[in-house]
Design a protein around this motif. Structure first.
Motif, mmCIF file in Angstrom:
data_model
loop_
_atom_site.group_PDB
_atom_site.id
_atom_site.type_symbol
_atom_site.label_atom_id
_atom_site.label_comp_id
_atom_site.label_asym_id
_atom_site.label_seq_id
_atom_site.Cartn_x
_atom_site.Cartn_y
_atom_site.Cartn_z
ATOM 1 N N GLU A 73 11.993 -9.777 10.049
ATOM 2 C CA GLU A 73 11.469 -9.572 8.504
ATOM 3 C C GLU A 73 11.405 -8.131 9.145
ATOM 4 O O GLU A 73 11.199 -8.383 10.508
ATOM 5 N N ASP A 74 12.006 -7.174 8.440
ATOM 6 C CA ASP A 74 11.835 -5.752 9.463
ATOM 7 C C ASP A 74 10.436 -5.039 9.109
ATOM 8 O O ASP A 74 9.886 -5.155 7.646
ATOM 9 N N ASP A 75 10.000 -5.129 9.651
ATOM 10 C CA ASP A 75 8.085 -4.306 9.421
ATOM 11 C C ASP A 75 8.360 -2.927 9.919
ATOM 12 O O ASP A 75 6.863 -1.939 9.249
ATOM 13 N N ALA A 76 9.121 -1.928 10.386
ATOM 14 C CA ALA A 76 10.196 -0.796 10.520
ATOM 15 C C ALA A 76 8.197 0.090 11.238
ATOM 16 O O ALA A 76 8.234 0.977 11.052
ATOM 17 N N CYS A 77 7.901 -0.981 12.111
ATOM 18 C CA CYS A 77 7.461 -0.311 12.679
ATOM 19 C C CYS A 77 5.950 0.872 11.441
ATOM 20 O O CYS A 77 4.679 1.701 11.765
ATOM 21 N N ASP A 78 5.383 0.166 11.079
ATOM 22 C CA ASP A 78 4.931 0.704 9.103
ATOM 23 C C ASP A 78 3.708 -0.360 9.188
ATOM 24 O O ASP A 78 3.956 -1.277 8.706
ATOM 25 N N PRO A 79 2.434 -0.382 9.079
ATOM 26 C CA PRO A 79 1.194 -0.910 8.328
ATOM 27 C C PRO A 79 1.241 -1.124 7.214
ATOM 28 O O PRO A 79 1.374 -3.003 7.051
ATOM 29 N N ARG A 80 1.463 -0.364 5.905
ATOM 30 C CA ARG A 80 2.282 -1.369 4.572
ATOM 31 C C ARG A 80 2.797 -2.400 4.510
ATOM 32 O O ARG A 80 2.842 -3.092 3.906
ATOM 33 N N GLN A 81 4.577 -1.353 5.247
ATOM 34 C CA GLN A 81 5.545 -2.955 5.045
ATOM 35 C C GLN A 81 5.754 -3.890 5.955
ATOM 36 O O GLN A 81 5.813 -4.624 5.539
ATOM 37 N N ALA A 82 4.893 -3.421 7.248
ATOM 38 C CA ALA A 82 4.184 -4.476 8.197
ATOM 39 C C ALA A 82 3.379 -5.664 6.941
ATOM 40 O O ALA A 82 3.916 -7.152 7.396
ATOM 41 N N VAL A 83 3.046 -5.552 6.625
ATOM 42 C CA VAL A 83 1.655 -6.838 5.548
ATOM 43 C C VAL A 83 2.259 -7.465 4.565
ATOM 44 O O VAL A 83 2.345 -8.473 4.640
ATOM 45 N N ALA A 84 3.774 -6.383 4.101
ATOM 46 C CA ALA A 84 4.283 -7.107 2.998
ATOM 47 C C ALA A 84 5.211 -7.588 3.535
ATOM 48 O O ALA A 84 5.728 -9.156 3.053
ATOM 49 N N ALA A 85 5.652 -7.827 4.840
ATOM 50 C CA ALA A 85 6.647 -8.738 5.268
ATOM 51 C C ALA A 85 5.762 -9.837 6.168
ATOM 52 O O ALA A 85 6.654 -10.980 5.979
ATOM 53 N N ALA A 86 4.960 -8.983 6.565
ATOM 54 C CA ALA A 86 3.879 -10.769 6.771
ATOM 55 C C ALA A 86 3.264 -11.660 5.700
ATOM 56 O O ALA A 86 3.899 -13.204 5.950
#
Length: 375
Positions: A73-86
């Motif tokens: 999964e791509d988290d883009a080094c972005d906190p919100r995208q990281a949570v969505a990816a997790a």
């Protein structure tokens, strides 16, 4: 004849369905920036995980499973995208996760994974906060920032004999945390911090801060940036601006693309990075498994070790129960591709930072803070 044919066809379908039902897939995940500015390191992490899967499968796989599947999964080094990816990985029912790269992504993503009791092993996030929140299934394969800053400051004082330092970071959790540590240590060691300035993540024009640095004339420029592409641009512009200070970067800037972009502007730059012995059997095994993905990047070996540790723990436990996986990880004492893997109760595996230098367009081992000797 027609009835017999129908019966045989039905029997074949049932057998095929039974075979499909019996087939089991072990699902693991990875989190890293697969697109954007940090994609080079992020794809290295995903590929390191794939290489570990290939190595485990070559050794016979994991009993009870026909294959191991990676959900990258791509988290883009972005906190919100990281949570969505997790959360997406939780829904995919993965049994463990390798990642992430940026501490600012790992910290929030790990909270989401912790709610589902999914073990997470980071190969690259060095912020102390990663393992200091008491999460039961959080492990780290790489070193940590406080150890890295100690190695850097010891080199600045003992080897370079610097009296003054100018610090620049890009305000990310990782970069600023590391820069703050260096600033505190400088005060203790009697090295004057002329300034601690900031740029923005993703900036391409560093002329304003470089003008300040040139005018200040520090002995050392400590460059704490989140990736090698940004580091390369700052090196090019620093050379153009006539900055004479010795330049020291950190592990996030340590990547082959630093020299590919900066070329001779990178020559003579120093960096802190974990010591990796590429002559060991464990490294050569990793290298063979990684070959299909190209040249290993900075965190390829660390992500390989993270994934190999996770899969080995599952194999030893004979279970995907998180408590049993954790128990096996804590028993582990393995010669990894990046270093010896032996986890402490808090999920740490220790730091082994050394100083490297860019010499003739390549990274070369330069100085060991443990021994105080040059290579």
């Amino acid at each position: 004849m027609k009835t017999r044919s129908i019966i045989l066809t039905a029997l074949a379908i049932c057998l095929a369905m039974a075979g499909t039902a019996a087939a089991k897939t072990l699902k693991i995940g990875s989190l890293s920036p697969l697109t954007g500015s940090y994609a080079a390191d992020g794809n290295d992490i995903a590929n390191g995980t794939r290489a570990a899967i290939a190595a485990i499968e070559k050794e016979g796989g994991i009993p009870g499973y026909d294959k191991i599947e990676l959900f990258a999964e791509d988290d883009a080094c972005d906190p919100r995208q990281a949570v969505a990816a997790a959360n997406k990985l939780v829904n995919e029912k993965v049994v463990g996760v390798v990642g992430a790269y940026c501490s600012s992504a790992t910290i929030p993503a790990s909270e989401a994974l912790a709610e589902a009791d999914i073990p997470m092993l980071t190969p690259a996030s060095t912020s102390e906060k990663v393992t200091e929140r008491g999460l039961p299934y959080m492990f780290r394969v790489c070193g940590r920032d406080d150890d890295q800053s100690i190695a850097a400051m010891k080199f600045i004082k003992d080897v370079l004999g610097a009296k003054t330092i100018f610090i620049v970071d890009d305000k990310t959790t990782y970069s600023q945390g590391l820069a703050d540590n260096v600033e505190k240590l400088a005060a203790k060691e009697g090295v004057k911090v002329i300034a601690h300035d900031h740029v923005n993540q993703g900036d391409k024009d560093f002329s304003a801060v470089l003008t300040k640095i040139k005018e200040a004339g520090p002995d050392v420029l400590y460059m704490s940036l989140q990736n090698s592409a940004s580091g390369a641009l700052m090196l090019i512009q620093a050379k153009r601006a006539g900055v004479k200070a010795a330049i020291i970067g950190q592990d996030a800037v340590y990547h082959p693309q630093l020299m590919e972009i900066a070329k001779d502007a990178a020559e003579g730059m120093y960096l802190t990075f974990g010591y990796i012995d590429d002559a060991t059997p464990a490294y050569k095994k990793f290298q063979a498994a990684y070959e299909k993905f190209g040249k290993p990047g900075a965190y390829s070996a660390y992500s390989y070790d993270a994934a190999y540790s996770l899969l080995s723990a599952i194999k030893a436990a004979g279970s995907t129960d998180p408590a049993k996986i954790k128990a096996e990880l804590l028993k582990m004492d393995m010669d990894g591709a990046s270093k010896k893997i032996k986890f402490q109760a808090n999920g740490e595996s220790g730091s082994n930072y050394i100083i490297r230098v860019v010499k003739d367009g390549k990274f070369a081992n330069y100085w060991d803070p443990q021994t105080g000797k040059k290579y």
